[in-house]
Design a protein around this motif. Structure first.
Motif, PDB file in Angstrom:
ATOM      1  N   VAL A 145     -23.102  16.174 -51.566  1.00 49.71           N
ATOM      2  CA  VAL A 145     -22.131  17.072 -52.198  1.00 49.71           C
ATOM      3  C   VAL A 145     -22.796  18.074 -53.124  1.00 49.71           C
ATOM      4  N   PHE A 146     -23.751  17.595 -53.912  1.00 50.09           N
ATOM      5  CA  PHE A 146     -24.318  18.434 -54.963  1.00 50.09           C
ATOM      6  C   PHE A 146     -25.706  18.977 -54.653  1.00 50.09           C
ATOM      7  N   GLY A 147     -26.237  18.661 -53.481  1.00 45.84           N
ATOM      8  CA  GLY A 147     -27.524  19.218 -53.081  1.00 45.84           C
ATOM      9  C   GLY A 147     -28.701  18.737 -53.908  1.00 45.84           C
ATOM     10  N   GLU A 148     -28.597  17.517 -54.434  1.00 43.85           N
ATOM     11  CA  GLU A 148     -29.700  16.952 -55.202  1.00 43.85           C
ATOM     12  C   GLU A 148     -30.706  16.286 -54.254  1.00 43.85           C
ATOM     13  N   PRO A 149     -31.998  16.349 -54.579  1.00 44.17           N
ATOM     14  CA  PRO A 149     -33.013  15.711 -53.725  1.00 44.17           C
ATOM     15  C   PRO A 149     -33.029  14.196 -53.926  1.00 44.17           C
ATOM     16  N   ALA A 150     -32.008  13.519 -53.391  1.00 42.37           N
ATOM     17  CA  ALA A 150     -31.898  12.065 -53.518  1.00 42.37           C
ATOM     18  C   ALA A 150     -31.877  11.436 -52.134  1.00 42.37           C
ATOM     19  N   ILE A 151     -32.408  10.229 -52.032  1.00 42.45           N
ATOM     20  CA  ILE A 151     -32.444   9.525 -50.748  1.00 42.45           C
ATOM     21  C   ILE A 151     -31.779   8.168 -50.925  1.00 42.45           C
ATOM     22  N   ALA A 152     -30.690   7.952 -50.213  1.00 44.71           N
ATOM     23  CA  ALA A 152     -29.964   6.682 -50.281  1.00 44.71           C
ATOM     24  C   ALA A 152     -30.513   5.755 -49.207  1.00 44.71           C
ATOM     25  N   VAL A 153     -31.220   4.727 -49.600  1.00 46.27           N
ATOM     26  CA  VAL A 153     -31.874   3.840 -48.638  1.00 46.27           C
ATOM     27  C   VAL A 153     -30.903   2.749 -48.193  1.00 46.27           C
ATOM     28  N   ASP A 154     -30.437   2.867 -46.965  1.00 48.93           N
ATOM     29  CA  ASP A 154     -29.606   1.823 -46.365  1.00 48.93           C
ATOM     30  C   ASP A 154     -30.470   1.012 -45.404  1.00 48.93           C
ATOM     31  N   THR A 155     -29.848   0.171 -44.591  1.00 44.46           N
ATOM     32  CA  THR A 155     -30.630  -0.675 -43.678  1.00 44.46           C
ATOM     33  C   THR A 155     -31.390   0.161 -42.654  1.00 44.46           C
ATOM     34  N   HIS A 156     -30.811   1.272 -42.209  1.00 48.28           N
ATOM     35  CA  HIS A 156     -31.492   2.120 -41.221  1.00 48.28           C
ATOM     36  C   HIS A 156     -32.742   2.756 -41.821  1.00 48.28           C
ATOM     37  N   ILE A 157     -32.597   3.341 -42.997  1.00 51.58           N
ATOM     38  CA  ILE A 157     -33.740   4.011 -43.624  1.00 51.58           C
ATOM     39  C   ILE A 157     -34.802   3.002 -44.031  1.00 51.58           C
ATOM     40  N   PHE A 158     -34.377   1.852 -44.520  1.00 50.61           N
ATOM     41  CA  PHE A 158     -35.332   0.798 -44.886  1.00 50.61           C
ATOM     42  C   PHE A 158     -36.167   0.398 -43.673  1.00 50.61           C
ATOM     43  N   ARG A 159     -35.501   0.238 -42.528  1.00 50.69           N
ATOM     44  CA  ARG A 159     -36.201  -0.149 -41.301  1.00 50.69           C
ATOM     45  C   ARG A 159     -37.162   0.943 -40.842  1.00 50.69           C
ATOM     46  N   VAL A 160     -36.686   2.182 -40.794  1.00 51.55           N
ATOM     47  CA  VAL A 160     -37.534   3.282 -40.326  1.00 51.55           C
ATOM     48  C   VAL A 160     -38.748   3.468 -41.237  1.00 51.55           C
ATOM     49  N   ALA A 161     -38.524   3.422 -42.535  1.00 50.65           N
ATOM     50  CA  ALA A 161     -39.610   3.637 -43.487  1.00 50.65           C
ATOM     51  C   ALA A 161     -40.696   2.573 -43.344  1.00 50.65           C
ATOM     52  N   ASN A 162     -40.280   1.315 -43.126  1.00 52.97           N
ATOM     53  CA  ASN A 162     -41.249   0.228 -42.990  1.00 52.97           C
ATOM     54  C   ASN A 162     -41.867   0.184 -41.597  1.00 52.97           C
ATOM     55  N   ARG A 163     -41.047   0.344 -40.576  1.00 49.82           N
ATOM     56  CA  ARG A 163     -41.535   0.203 -39.209  1.00 49.82           C
ATOM     57  C   ARG A 163     -42.526   1.301 -38.833  1.00 49.82           C
ATOM     58  N   THR A 164     -42.237   2.513 -39.249  1.00 44.34           N
ATOM     59  CA  THR A 164     -43.091   3.639 -38.841  1.00 44.34           C
ATOM     60  C   THR A 164     -44.350   3.778 -39.681  1.00 44.34           C
ATOM     61  N   GLY A 165     -44.335   3.180 -40.897  1.00 48.39           N
ATOM     62  CA  GLY A 165     -45.448   3.401 -41.811  1.00 48.39           C
ATOM     63  C   GLY A 165     -45.229   4.612 -42.697  1.00 48.39           C
ATOM     64  N   LEU A 166     -44.014   5.131 -42.669  1.00 46.24           N
ATOM     65  CA  LEU A 166     -43.697   6.309 -43.481  1.00 46.24           C
ATOM     66  C   LEU A 166     -43.712   5.981 -44.974  1.00 46.24           C
ATOM     67  N   ALA A 167     -43.011   4.928 -45.352  1.00 48.77           N
ATOM     68  CA  ALA A 167     -42.939   4.553 -46.772  1.00 48.77           C
ATOM     69  C   ALA A 167     -42.625   3.069 -46.879  1.00 48.77           C
TER      70      ALA A 167
END
Length: 232
Positions: A145-167
């Motif tokens: 809504v407000f265009g802030e640089p925030a990242i809401a980590v849900d189960t999908h993002i948690f998985r992608v970040a760990n599985r890929t080696g991104l974060a």
């Protein structure tokens, strides 16, 4: 695949992506979807806030079905207070945990009316003070809504970040903090949506669709599903 998507990636240098690989990772996701957005349906900040509260342990599809019934009847804090908890419960009864969510939405509406003039605050502390709103929900609202640089980590993002080696991180806050450090500034506003959509439709939990993945040659996942050729 477009030529730009098939650009040879830098050589792998360990279990996590390098700075150059992270830039390439998001550049490819951006090329596929230049303007990513939430799949929750909303027209106002308040509608999005309610939808995100309702989305806990529920699908966006299920939430959208419920809010399509609710919002034509009541889509402001005062209107939902006037509707009442019992009627609200009936409108969202198809969503999991609807009793607790109805209580939270009513309580949040009361605070919005009494303390914020019926408006959704652009402030993390004020958002997280609302019943049913935690850090993840606040991040979604601040980003979408407000265009802030925030990242809401849900189960999908948690998985992608760990599985890929991104974060990689042991919990959602560790992943969020690392993403905020490593994602290049030019991708921060869209990162939340790119990662959640990638996890929802490509990097799925049980059987990731590695052959169709545009970042498979960058990804560190050891058990990629077979099929197709890696670019480069």
């Amino acid at each position: 695949m477009n030529t730009s998507l098939a650009t040879a990636a830098p050589r792998r240098r360990g279990p996590t992506l390098t700075r150059a690989e992270i830039h390439e990772f998001f550049a490819r996701l951006r090329e596929l979807d230049p303007e990513p957005s939430t799949e929750l349906e909303y027209t106002t900040p308040f509608e999005l806030l309610v939808a995100v509260i309702l989305s806990a342990q529920a699908t966006d599809v299920g939430v959208n079905k419920a809010t399509r019934r609710l919002y034509p009847v009541a889509n402001t804090p005062q209107a939902i207070l006037d509707l009442g908890e019992d009627a609200l419960r009936r409108h969202i009864a198809t969503i999991g945990l609807f009793n607790a969510k109805a209580r939270n939405v009513i309580a949040a509406c009361r605070i919005l009316v009494e303390q914020h003039g019926g408006e959704v605050p652009r402030d993390r502390t004020a958002l997280e003070a609302l019943p049913g709103v935690g850090r993840k929900t606040a991040n979604v609202v601040l980003n979408t809504v407000f265009g802030e640089p925030a990242i809401a980590v849900d189960t999908h993002i948690f998985r992608v970040a760990n599985r890929t080696g991104l974060a990689p991180g042991k919990d959602v806050r560790a992943v969020e903090d690392r993403l905020m450090r490593v994602v290049p500034d030019e991708f921060l506003l869209g990162a939340h949506h790119w990662l959640i959509l990638h996890g929802r439709y490509t990097c799925k939990a049980r059987k990731p669709d590695c052959p169709a993945c545009v970042v498979r040659d960058l990804c560190r996942f050891k058990d990629k599903t077979p099929g197709g050729l890696e670019p480069g």
